[in-house]
Every structure is written in structure tokens, then in C-alpha cells.
Scaffold this motif. Structure first.
Motif, PDB file in Angstrom:
ATOM      1  N   ARG A 109       0.845  -1.189   0.000  1.00  0.00           N
ATOM      2  CA  ARG A 109       0.000   0.000   0.000  1.00  0.00           C
ATOM      3  C   ARG A 109       0.882   1.241   0.000  1.00  0.00           C
ATOM      4  O   ARG A 109       1.919   1.285   0.664  1.00  0.00           O
ATOM      5  N   LEU A 110       0.465   2.264  -0.749  1.00  0.00           N
ATOM      6  CA  LEU A 110       1.232   3.495  -0.884  1.00  0.00           C
ATOM      7  C   LEU A 110       0.408   4.678  -0.394  1.00  0.00           C
ATOM      8  O   LEU A 110      -0.803   4.746  -0.614  1.00  0.00           O
ATOM      9  N   ASP A 111       1.082   5.608   0.288  1.00  0.00           N
ATOM     10  CA  ASP A 111       0.426   6.832   0.735  1.00  0.00           C
ATOM     11  C   ASP A 111       1.371   8.006   0.481  1.00  0.00           C
ATOM     12  O   ASP A 111       2.578   7.903   0.735  1.00  0.00           O
ATOM     13  N   ILE A 112       0.835   9.111  -0.017  1.00  0.00           N
ATOM     14  CA  ILE A 112       1.623  10.308  -0.282  1.00  0.00           C
ATOM     15  C   ILE A 112       1.000  11.483   0.454  1.00  0.00           C
ATOM     16  O   ILE A 112      -0.176  11.806   0.245  1.00  0.00           O
ATOM     17  N   ALA A 113       1.773  12.110   1.322  1.00  0.00           N
ATOM     18  CA  ALA A 113       1.356  13.333   2.003  1.00  0.00           C
ATOM     19  C   ALA A 113       2.288  14.442   1.547  1.00  0.00           C
ATOM     20  O   ALA A 113       3.483  14.413   1.838  1.00  0.00           O
TER      21      ALA A 113
END
Length: 210
Positions: free
Chosen positions: A185-189
Motif C-alpha cells: 500500500r502506498l500513501d503520499i502526504a
């Protein structure tokens, strides 16, 4: 259905990478090496009769060699390097961090992991570092790759201008598809003006027992 979609996504990502490599090699290093060969042959013919005329050709050949090497490095982005296979994730990321023009600190798990997980983690970090170098305007970057239980947590943080996203042209578009192939899973903030944090979670497969 979700598993099928994730597998199709990673197959498509690999196919896109292969096409990119083939196209970029043909359009970049291959053409430059053809020109390099011609210049060296010309310098070789002139060397005995007119060494001074050969000098600029040799100087140009040196420049083209350096540029060809840079293009090959760019083409190979996203392909696991030998150091990753031979020495593991920590060594490979140490080399990647040293190449990054933005000062980078690393906190990376030293234990060997399944090849699919090491490859995915390496790709996340190197793509993120490339994005930092090209777009962020950051003065520093931090990479963390830590194992917690059966999950590998990957995080790349910079203090740049923010505004990163998965859109085409930012170098991050293929990350989610790559991670889907290993159920990650990937998350970008990346709020504007507040830096960027790329986070990924990769489940580490365990050997089944009978």
C-alpha cells in the motif's frame, strides 16, 4: 477480483517499464554510442598525420562517454541493481542515498528479505529520491525502512516545496501498481510548502509449514 486486479496492474507496470527501457536505450545511449564510435574512428585516422585535429574529437568522445553513462543510469532506473541481489536492501539503498544530490540520511533494516519485497522497497525509495532531486527543492531527505512484525514500513521524507502527486510526469505514477503486485500500500502526504512524505507498507510473506 481484487487479487486479479493487483496482479494485472503489476504485469502492466513491468510491461511499461520494459517498453520504456527499450525505447530509451534506442533513442539515447545507442545513438550516442554510434556517434562516439564514428568520432573515435575519425580521431584514429587523423592521429598520426594531424594530432591536433584529433584532439577535439577525443575531447568530444570523453564528453559523450560521460553523457552515455548518465543516460544508462537513467534508463536503468527501476531495475534492481546487482548490489541489491548480492548484498541486500541496506547496501543498495546506501549506494542510492550517496548518489542523491540532496543530503540523505538512512535508517534501513539490515536483514535479508524476500527478493520481491526488497525489489519493491528499493523501487519505492529510488523513485522517491529521484522525485526529491528533480522537483522538491529540498535541502535534506530522510529514508526509513523498518520491519515491524510481518510488515516492512518504507518512508521517504523531504523538507521541500511539497505538491507531489501520482500524476504523470512526477515519477511516482508507477509506485502504486508496483506495490499492488506484492499486496503493498502506498500513501503520499505532500501539502504545498510543507515537504513530502512517501509511505509504503509491504506485507512480508511467511513460509507455510506442514
Amino acid at each position: 477480483e481484487e487479487l486479479s486486479r493487483s496482479r494485472e496492474a503489476v504485469v502492466q507496470a513491468e510491461a511499461d517499464t520494459l517498453r520504456r527501457v527499450e525505447r530509451d536505450i534506442h533513442d539515447g545511449p545507442q545513438q550516442r554510442l554510434v556517434r562516439l564510435t564514428m568520432d573515435l574512428e575519425s580521431a584514429q585516422r587523423r592521429f598520426d598525420d594531424d594530432p591536433e585535429a584529433a584532439r577535439p574529437l577525443l575531447e568530444g568522445a570523453v564528453t559523450q562517454t560521460k553523457e552515455a553513462l548518465e543516460e544508462l543510469r537513467a534508463v536503468s532506473r527501476g531495475i534492481a541493481p546487482p548490489i541489491l541481489t548480492d548484498r541486500g536492501l541496506a547496501a543498495a539503498l546506501a549506494a542510492a542515498g550517496a548518489r542523491c544530490p540532496v543530503p540523505t540520511t538512512l535508517d534501513v533494516v539490515a536483514d535479508r528479505l524476500p527478493a520481491s519485497i526488497e525489489n519493491a522497497a528499493y523501487f519505492v525509495v529510488t523513485e522517491s529520491l529521484t522525485n526529491v532531486a528533480k522537483h522538491s527543492g529540498a535541502s535534506q531527505c530522510a529514508v526509513s525502512v523498518l520491519r515491524v512484525g510481518d510488515t516492512l514500513h518504507v518512508q521517504v521524507t523531504d523538507d521541500g516545496r511539497g505538491g507531489a502527486h501520482l500524476g504523470k510526469g512526477h515519477g511516482l505514477a508507477g509506485l502504486a501498481d508496483r506495490l499492488a503486485g506484492v499486496d503493498g500500500r502506498l500513501d503520499i502526504a505532500s501539502p504545498p510548502g510543507s515537504g513530502t512524505t512517501i509511505s509504503a507498507e509491504l506485507p512480508i510473506p511467511t513460509l507455510s509449514t506442514t
